[in-house]
Design an enzyme around this catalytic site. Structure first.
Site, mmCIF file in Angstrom:
data_model
loop_
_atom_site.group_PDB
_atom_site.id
_atom_site.type_symbol
_atom_site.label_atom_id
_atom_site.label_comp_id
_atom_site.label_asym_id
_atom_site.label_seq_id
_atom_site.Cartn_x
_atom_site.Cartn_y
_atom_site.Cartn_z
ATOM 1 N N ASN A 118 -59.034 -19.400 -21.361
ATOM 2 C CA ASN A 118 -59.651 -17.706 -21.440
ATOM 3 C C ASN A 118 -58.614 -17.124 -22.344
ATOM 4 O O ASN A 118 -59.113 -15.988 -22.945
ATOM 5 C CB ASN A 118 -60.833 -17.587 -20.600
ATOM 6 C CG ASN A 118 -60.243 -17.347 -19.148
ATOM 7 O OD1 ASN A 118 -58.769 -17.735 -19.121
ATOM 8 N ND2 ASN A 118 -60.479 -16.636 -18.118
ATOM 9 N N GLY A 171 -58.398 -20.974 -12.513
ATOM 10 C CA GLY A 171 -58.821 -21.457 -12.695
ATOM 11 C C GLY A 171 -60.011 -20.698 -11.920
ATOM 12 O O GLY A 171 -59.947 -20.410 -10.880
ATOM 13 N N VAL A 208 -61.986 -26.104 -8.144
ATOM 14 C CA VAL A 208 -60.360 -26.533 -8.780
ATOM 15 C C VAL A 208 -59.166 -26.157 -7.439
ATOM 16 O O VAL A 208 -58.799 -26.460 -7.436
ATOM 17 C CB VAL A 208 -60.780 -26.650 -11.067
ATOM 18 C CG1 VAL A 208 -59.131 -27.120 -10.494
ATOM 19 C CG2 VAL A 208 -61.754 -27.361 -10.990
ATOM 20 N N GLY A 209 -59.435 -24.670 -7.566
ATOM 21 C CA GLY A 209 -58.335 -23.657 -6.958
ATOM 22 C C GLY A 209 -58.417 -25.055 -5.279
ATOM 23 O O GLY A 209 -57.439 -24.733 -4.416
ATOM 24 N N GLU A 221 -55.571 -18.334 -8.432
ATOM 25 C CA GLU A 221 -56.089 -16.868 -9.456
ATOM 26 C C GLU A 221 -57.534 -17.804 -9.855
ATOM 27 O O GLU A 221 -57.557 -18.569 -10.268
ATOM 28 C CB GLU A 221 -55.661 -16.347 -10.897
ATOM 29 C CG GLU A 221 -53.314 -15.594 -10.033
ATOM 30 C CD GLU A 221 -53.919 -14.659 -10.031
ATOM 31 O OE1 GLU A 221 -55.635 -14.274 -8.834
ATOM 32 O OE2 GLU A 221 -52.682 -13.860 -9.055
ATOM 33 N N CYS A 254 -61.363 -13.807 -15.983
ATOM 34 C CA CYS A 254 -62.924 -14.232 -14.573
ATOM 35 C C CYS A 254 -62.468 -12.387 -13.895
ATOM 36 O O CYS A 254 -63.519 -12.195 -12.887
ATOM 37 C CB CYS A 254 -61.107 -14.715 -13.653
ATOM 38 S SG CYS A 254 -59.420 -13.634 -14.416
ATOM 39 N N GLU A 302 -49.683 -12.381 -9.391
ATOM 40 C CA GLU A 302 -48.964 -11.958 -11.090
ATOM 41 C C GLU A 302 -48.775 -10.553 -11.142
ATOM 42 O O GLU A 302 -50.087 -10.095 -11.215
ATOM 43 C CB GLU A 302 -49.932 -12.684 -11.899
ATOM 44 C CG GLU A 302 -49.818 -14.337 -11.121
ATOM 45 C CD GLU A 302 -49.877 -15.271 -11.948
ATOM 46 O OE1 GLU A 302 -51.314 -14.837 -12.541
ATOM 47 O OE2 GLU A 302 -49.857 -16.360 -12.191
HETATM 48 O O1 LIG Z 1 -59.135 -14.315 -16.523
HETATM 49 C C1 LIG Z 1 -58.325 -13.581 -16.503
HETATM 50 C C2 LIG Z 1 -57.700 -12.804 -16.697
HETATM 51 C C3 LIG Z 1 -57.943 -12.016 -17.053
HETATM 52 C C4 LIG Z 1 -57.075 -10.322 -17.199
HETATM 53 O O2 LIG Z 1 -56.022 -11.371 -16.548
HETATM 54 O O3 LIG Z 1 -57.210 -9.507 -17.816
#
Ligand SMILES: O=CCCC(=O)O
Length: 498
Positions: A164, A243, A247-248, A265, A299, A474
């Site tokens: 994504n 993901g 799966v995580g 994440e 997400c 992160e």
């Molecule tokens: O979809 C996950 C990451 C979205 C973001 O970093 O804002």
């Protein structure tokens, strides 16, 4: 690559790479197999990449490990300089990268530029972080004893990256790893390998030593076995995955074998709360960007929108009016404001969720259908009203352009339903009552709380969830780089009087 017609023009076509990179070599899979990269806006293939399998993992990890033996000793200032040079070359390649992102993910060009600018923040930020890794010194309770800690890079890291945000997710992970002194093997998603390969080419041009960033592309079929082999390789010391929660959990199982350090994440199912005393224009503006960003495929998107009874009807009408103005089309077309979904699987899931909600009594006040009049994976921007907790969307992420509206009466009720999910990535609250906002910050179960904002993602802000949305952070100060470091404790006994 002669059989594919590039659907766009690049200022620097030599940026495009169609093979994996291991060390300093662009290579195919041992099997020679390749898979096609599709434009989600046309359903046409425009490139192909190696379909690596588990048997291709060792070469990549061994190269990353050989590079690590040297890279771990590189002065942090030099690592920072490389990150900055990578940043500068990525700025220069911004237009070309935007075209590639749009043709891999489907997102409109304006959003592709937005993603690149967001991603550049990671290279800039982690260049700064590289020089700020610090240990500690303390005086022990025992006489004549000093305790100190040093931080060292953990080793080779593996990154399993989603489709994504194919630039942002690579740079958020590699930036932190490189700042720490780690080398990396990146496995991009089968939908978006080219973005990752272009980033590797730019890293190479920036002078980042061979083997520091390796990219192993693969298709859907080989993804599970290749990922498992990466997680279980003895020279891989750290895994980072973005993901789904399903799966995580598998990744966590693989990593448990070698007790690998892991950042997860995962899914969101994020609630968005609008109280009677909110500034409705502010809430709508924020929801428009958050909900329709990449057609709902983030997400942290608003999955469940809870609106207090006093403003529910007005909010629903405003949302419908603003959403009706969206222009759905190919991401590269100038006036498009919402692109296709990235995969055809997502259309099936969105259709099933809308059907389920309709069957259980929700009103479809806008959209609700896949767009069949043009090729590509398009779904109408959809608003569902009168949602209830037993509906599918209440329990799972939709990852599609579906705004699901729920009515609530009291703050206690809103917090209870917002938290009634196994996930805890982000929550959003809109209210002008500062006491209530503070209570919500403390009571909403999520790793990130948007307070009168739907946009809190930034290099300087720790990103990550709680509950089944995963663990580890992160971006942000110290925390992100720490994911790639080990702390070593030194204890020294001194002689004499102190
Ligand atoms: O979809 C996950 C990451 C979205 C973001 O970093 O804002």
């Amino acid at each position: 690559m002669a059989q594919y017609q590039l659907p766009f023009k690049l200022a620097d076509p030599s940026l495009l790479k169609f093979d994996s990179i291991i060390g300093d070599k662009w290579v195919g899979a041992k099997s020679g197999k390749r898979f096609e990269v599709l434009d989600p806006g046309t359903d046409k293939a425009w490139a192909s990449c190696p379909a690596n399998a588990a048997e291709d993992v060792s070469a990549a990890v061994e190269n990353a490990h050989a590079a690590f033996e040297k890279f771990r000793k590189v002065n942090p200032r030099q690592r920072a300089k490389w990150l900055l040079e990578w940043h500068n070359l990525t700025v220069a390649a911004r237009d070309d990268l935007a075209q590639i992102v749009t043709h891999e993910t489907g997102k409109p060009l304006a959003e592709a530029y937005g993603e690149i600018d967001y991603s550049l923040g990671f290279l800039w930020w982690f260049a700064g972080e590289a020089e700020r890794i610090q240990g500690s010194v303390s005086t022990a309770a025992a006489p004549n004893r000093r305790v100190f800690t040093i931080k060292q890079p953990i080793g080779v890291a593996a990154a399993l990256v989603p489709w994504n945000f194919p630039i942002a997710m690579v740079l958020r992970k590699v930036g932190a790893a490189m700042a720490a002194g780690c080398t990396m093997v990146v496995k991009p998603s089968p939908e978006t390998p080219i973005s990752a390969l272009v980033l590797a080419e730019l890293a190479h041009r920036a002078g980042i030593p061979a083997g520091v960033l390796n990219v192993l592309t693969t298709d859907l079929e080989n993804t599970p076995a290749l990922s498992e082999a990466l997680c279980k390789h003895p020279l891989v010391k750290k895994v980072t995955f973005t993901g789904s929660t399903r799966v995580g959990k598998l990744v966590a199982e693989h990593c448990a074998h070698g007790l690998k350090k892991l950042t997860l994440e995962l899914g969101g199912n994020c609630p968005f709360l609008v109280f009677d005393d909110a500034n409705l224009d502010q809430a709508i503006d924020q929801l428009m960007s958050l909900k329709w960003r990449h057609a709902g495929q983030a997400c942290i998107t608003a999955n469940r929108i809870y609106v207090q009874a006093g403003v529910y009807d007005r909010f629903a009408a405003l949302l419908k009016e603003r959403t009706s103005a969206l222009v759905v089309g190919h991401g590269a077309v100038a006036d498009t404001t919402m692109g296709p979904l990235t995969t055809p699987r997502s259309i099936e899931k969105a259709s099933a969720q809308v059907e389920d909600a309709r069957r259980l009594g929700a009103d479809v006040i806008l959209g609700g259908n896949a767009v069949k009049s043009q090729p590509g994976y398009f779904f109408e921007p959809t608003i569902l009203s009168g949602m209830t907790e037993e509906m599918l969307i209440s329990q799972e992420e939709s990852f599609a352009p579906i705004a699901a509206l729920y009515r609530f009466e009291t703050e206690d009720q809103a917090v209870k339903v917002a938290n009634d999910t196994s996930m805890g990535l982000a929550s959003y609250a809109f209210t002008k009552n500062i006491d209530r906002m503070w209570r919500l910050l403390e009571n909403l179960e999520a790793g990130m709380i948007g307070m009168n904002t739907g946009n809190s993602s930034a290099a300087e802000s720790p990103f990550g969830g709680i509950k089944e949305s995963g663990y580890g952070k992160e971006s942000g100060k110290d925390v992100a780089v720490n994911e790639y470091l080990v702390t070593k404790t030194g204890t020294m006994t001194l002689e004499g009087q102190y």
